[in-house]
Structures are given as C-alpha cells and as structure tokens.
Motif scaffolding. Structure first.
Motif, PDB file in Angstrom:
ATOM      1  N   UNK A 179       0.855  -1.190   0.000  1.00  0.00           N
ATOM      2  CA  UNK A 179       0.000   0.000   0.000  1.00  0.00           C
ATOM      3  C   UNK A 179       0.886   1.233   0.000  1.00  0.00           C
ATOM      4  N   UNK A 180       0.646   2.175  -0.922  1.00  0.00           N
ATOM      5  CA  UNK A 180       1.362   3.436  -0.866  1.00  0.00           C
ATOM      6  C   UNK A 180       0.855   4.310   0.287  1.00  0.00           C
ATOM      7  N   UNK A 181      -0.424   4.251   0.586  1.00  0.00           N
ATOM      8  CA  UNK A 181      -1.007   5.074   1.640  1.00  0.00           C
ATOM      9  C   UNK A 181      -0.703   4.491   3.025  1.00  0.00           C
ATOM     10  N   UNK A 182      -1.175   5.213   4.045  1.00  0.00           N
ATOM     11  CA  UNK A 182      -0.941   4.848   5.450  1.00  0.00           C
ATOM     12  C   UNK A 182      -2.256   4.489   6.137  1.00  0.00           C
ATOM     13  N   UNK A 183      -2.744   3.262   6.025  1.00  0.00           N
ATOM     14  CA  UNK A 183      -3.985   2.913   6.736  1.00  0.00           C
ATOM     15  C   UNK A 183      -3.842   2.991   8.243  1.00  0.00           C
ATOM     16  N   UNK A 184      -2.610   2.902   8.742  1.00  0.00           N
ATOM     17  CA  UNK A 184      -2.356   2.887  10.188  1.00  0.00           C
ATOM     18  C   UNK A 184      -2.254   4.266  10.815  1.00  0.00           C
ATOM     19  N   UNK A 185      -2.177   5.324  10.018  1.00  0.00           N
ATOM     20  CA  UNK A 185      -1.810   6.644  10.536  1.00  0.00           C
ATOM     21  C   UNK A 185      -3.006   7.388  11.119  1.00  0.00           C
ATOM     22  N   UNK A 186      -2.781   7.990  12.283  1.00  0.00           N
ATOM     23  CA  UNK A 186      -3.783   8.804  12.949  1.00  0.00           C
ATOM     24  C   UNK A 186      -3.869  10.181  12.276  1.00  0.00           C
ATOM     25  N   UNK A 187      -5.075  10.704  12.052  1.00  0.00           N
ATOM     26  CA  UNK A 187      -5.183  12.018  11.407  1.00  0.00           C
ATOM     27  C   UNK A 187      -4.455  13.129  12.155  1.00  0.00           C
ATOM     28  N   UNK A 188      -4.437  13.073  13.485  1.00  0.00           N
ATOM     29  CA  UNK A 188      -3.746  14.116  14.251  1.00  0.00           C
ATOM     30  C   UNK A 188      -2.251  14.080  13.986  1.00  0.00           C
ATOM     31  N   UNK A 189      -1.697  12.882  13.844  1.00  0.00           N
ATOM     32  CA  UNK A 189      -0.271  12.785  13.532  1.00  0.00           C
ATOM     33  C   UNK A 189      -0.007  13.266  12.113  1.00  0.00           C
ATOM     34  N   UNK A 190      -0.875  12.902  11.180  1.00  0.00           N
ATOM     35  CA  UNK A 190      -0.709  13.369   9.807  1.00  0.00           C
ATOM     36  C   UNK A 190      -0.719  14.895   9.758  1.00  0.00           C
ATOM     37  N   UNK A 191      -1.632  15.530  10.498  1.00  0.00           N
ATOM     38  CA  UNK A 191      -1.702  16.996  10.514  1.00  0.00           C
ATOM     39  C   UNK A 191      -0.401  17.588  11.047  1.00  0.00           C
ATOM     40  N   UNK A 192       0.168  16.948  12.060  1.00  0.00           N
ATOM     41  CA  UNK A 192       1.435  17.418  12.625  1.00  0.00           C
ATOM     42  C   UNK A 192       2.551  17.389  11.586  1.00  0.00           C
ATOM     43  N   UNK A 193       2.626  16.299  10.833  1.00  0.00           N
ATOM     44  CA  UNK A 193       3.675  16.179   9.825  1.00  0.00           C
ATOM     45  C   UNK A 193       3.435  17.153   8.675  1.00  0.00           C
ATOM     46  N   UNK A 194       2.189  17.304   8.257  1.00  0.00           N
ATOM     47  CA  UNK A 194       1.902  18.251   7.179  1.00  0.00           C
ATOM     48  C   UNK A 194       2.337  19.661   7.565  1.00  0.00           C
ATOM     49  N   UNK A 195       2.069  20.055   8.809  1.00  0.00           N
ATOM     50  CA  UNK A 195       2.491  21.379   9.261  1.00  0.00           C
ATOM     51  C   UNK A 195       4.009  21.482   9.308  1.00  0.00           C
ATOM     52  N   UNK A 196       4.664  20.420   9.753  1.00  0.00           N
ATOM     53  CA  UNK A 196       6.128  20.409   9.821  1.00  0.00           C
ATOM     54  C   UNK A 196       6.741  20.544   8.430  1.00  0.00           C
ATOM     55  N   UNK A 197       6.102  19.920   7.440  1.00  0.00           N
ATOM     56  CA  UNK A 197       6.617  19.936   6.077  1.00  0.00           C
ATOM     57  C   UNK A 197       5.959  21.014   5.206  1.00  0.00           C
ATOM     58  N   UNK A 198       5.223  21.920   5.823  1.00  0.00           N
ATOM     59  CA  UNK A 198       4.498  22.933   5.061  1.00  0.00           C
ATOM     60  C   UNK A 198       5.409  23.700   4.103  1.00  0.00           C
ATOM     61  N   UNK A 199       6.642  23.992   4.538  1.00  0.00           N
ATOM     62  CA  UNK A 199       7.554  24.764   3.686  1.00  0.00           C
ATOM     63  C   UNK A 199       7.949  23.998   2.435  1.00  0.00           C
ATOM     64  N   UNK A 200       7.845  22.672   2.469  1.00  0.00           N
ATOM     65  CA  UNK A 200       8.148  21.856   1.297  1.00  0.00           C
ATOM     66  C   UNK A 200       6.891  21.506   0.516  1.00  0.00           C
ATOM     67  N   UNK A 201       5.809  21.218   1.221  1.00  0.00           N
ATOM     68  CA  UNK A 201       4.553  20.857   0.560  1.00  0.00           C
ATOM     69  C   UNK A 201       3.936  22.074  -0.122  1.00  0.00           C
ATOM     70  N   UNK A 202       4.067  23.239   0.516  1.00  0.00           N
ATOM     71  CA  UNK A 202       3.435  24.460   0.014  1.00  0.00           C
ATOM     72  C   UNK A 202       2.172  24.768   0.796  1.00  0.00           C
ATOM     73  N   UNK A 203       1.872  26.055   0.965  1.00  0.00           N
ATOM     74  CA  UNK A 203       0.729  26.454   1.777  1.00  0.00           C
ATOM     75  C   UNK A 203      -0.593  25.932   1.224  1.00  0.00           C
ATOM     76  N   UNK A 204      -0.821  26.096  -0.060  1.00  0.00           N
ATOM     77  CA  UNK A 204      -2.104  25.701  -0.632  1.00  0.00           C
ATOM     78  C   UNK A 204      -2.332  24.200  -0.513  1.00  0.00           C
ATOM     79  N   UNK A 205      -1.308  23.413  -0.841  1.00  0.00           N
ATOM     80  CA  UNK A 205      -1.451  21.960  -0.773  1.00  0.00           C
ATOM     81  C   UNK A 205      -1.593  21.485   0.670  1.00  0.00           C
ATOM     82  N   UNK A 206      -0.890  22.146   1.596  1.00  0.00           N
ATOM     83  CA  UNK A 206      -1.017  21.787   3.005  1.00  0.00           C
ATOM     84  C   UNK A 206      -2.421  22.050   3.504  1.00  0.00           C
ATOM     85  N   UNK A 207      -2.966  23.211   3.202  1.00  0.00           N
ATOM     86  CA  UNK A 207      -4.320  23.535   3.644  1.00  0.00           C
ATOM     87  C   UNK A 207      -5.341  22.578   3.033  1.00  0.00           C
TER      88      UNK A 207
END
Length: 238
Positions: A179-207
């Motif tokens: 599986x490419x996706x993360x069936x095991x991942x908690x949404x709160x943890x995903x949000x934490x990582x997205x915010x941490x990587x916001x400078x790489x992901x980009x503001x629009x894609x992060x939001x």
C-alpha cells in the motif's frame, strides 16, 4: 499468526507521544477480527531478526528515508528479505511499498507534487483472496509521500490506484502486498507532519490536505485485505 514488523524509521523525539511506527499496526490489524501476535525490529537502526523463521509473515513500515538512498541499513533489509520473498507473505506500507518494488526491479522517483491528505484509490482488480463484496470499490486513506513507484516491479498486479498514484495498492508476485497510503496513521499525527513539512509541501497543498483529514477512512477494509492476504498464504504450502 505471528507478524514481524520491520520498522524502517523512527519518530522525531518531540513526537514521542505518538509512539513508534510499529505501535500503530496492532490497532489497525485488529479491525480484521483475526488473532495475531507481533514482534518488531528497528531495521533503520540495523536491527534485524537472526532468522526469518521467527515469524510467519513480515510487514515493512513507513519511513522518513527515501527508498532510493541505498543506505547500509536499507541494503541489509533487502538482503534479509530476498531469500524469504517467495516463501513467506510480506506487506509493505508507504516506504515499505516503495522499498519492495525497488528491490524487486521497479523504480521509485520523487514526485512533482506531494501525496498528502485523505486520498482515494479505486479498486481496479479484485484480489483473489477476498470475495468481490469484501474487496469493496476502493480505499480512502491518509497519504504522506513525496516519492512514489513510477515503474512497478516485474510480475506486479495493480489492485487499486488513482491518476496521481497509479500504483496505490499492488501485489508483487504471489506473496507480497503493498500500500502506498498509510492505513495505520492517525489524522492528528498526519496533521502534525503536514504542518512540519508545510515549507516543502506548500501552503495551498497543506491547507487542502488538512481539510480532508476529517473524512471517513477505509482502515477496516485495509485491515481485512492485509489479514485476509496473510491468512490465505499461510494456509497454502510454500
């Protein structure tokens, strides 16, 4: 059934409250209603079992590393997996999915965009270890990746995917499910990582990704696919 979890990375120290990567899988897999035990090894720190015989099946976790890095621990992991890949069932999740495709002859490359948020992966081929009713029409699961498989390993059957991620769920040969996706991942943890990587992901894609995290996810279906796959193959002679 005893599942060996090969952890391919570790959490940042400030995220220790979320536990180790291996901790997330027993609650996920328990949704399938099948009895199992687990034992884990921190493969990214050089920990590997002395023998593949200590477990019935294997699961590779996600990782902050790239599957294309070829670090010593990644080479050691491939060397451990190579002799067992045709005789024991193996599950790959996110990094694990990419590692297995690459070690078995596929290609992994960096995407132009990040795969983030709850992504949809329509089923394109019903797996032979589940009834069509149990297989369902697709998966909505949390994604978190910048690399992805661009050329699958030989003898790959694509089971589910999307326009952005065509190799979303695959079977390699007969005994490897990824599986490419993360069936095991908690949404709160995903949000934490997205915010941490916001400078790489980009503001629009992060939001946009953050806005999807309250959507229903097909974690129980993913658990049934994984445990059904393992049970099916453990009932067969090697």
């Amino acid at each position: 059934m005893k599942i060996g979890i090969l952890e391919c990375g570790t959490n940042r120290p400030e995220w220790a409250e979320y536990g180790r990567f291996a901790d997330w899988f027993p609650p996920l897999l328990a949704q399938a209603g099948v009895a199992f035990d687990v034992q884990s090894w921190l493969a990214s720190e050089g920990e590997l079992p002395d023998s593949a015989d200590v477990c019935d099946a294997w699961l590779l976790t996600g990782s902050p590393a790239s599957a294309a890095d070829d670090a010593p621990w990644q080479q050691a992991l491939s060397a451990f997996l190579a002799p067992l890949i045709d005789r024991q069932p193996v599950i790959g999740i996110c990094y694990g999915h990419q590692h297995l495709h690459r070690m078995l002859g596929g290609r992994v490359e960096e995407c132009s965009d990040w795969g983030v948020g709850v992504q949809s992966y329509p089923v394109s081929a019903a797996p032979d270890w589940l009834t069509p009713e149990a297989a369902g029409e697709g998966f909505d699961l949390i994604a978190l990746h910048h690399d992805q498989v661009t050329q699958p390993a030989p003898d790959t059957l694509v089971l589910a995917g999307s326009a952005f991620c065509p190799y979303g769920v695959t079977r390699i040969g007969t005994r490897t499910l990824t599986f490419q996706a993360h069936p095991e991942m908690d949404p709160a943890f995903a949000a934490l990582v997205y915010e941490f990587e916001r400078h790489r992901i980009g503001d629009a894609a992060t939001e946009a990704a953050l806005a999807t995290l309250d959507r229903p996810r097909d974690t129980a279906r993913a658990a049934r696919w994984i445990m059904g796959f393992l049970a099916h193959h453990l009932e067969e002679p090697t």
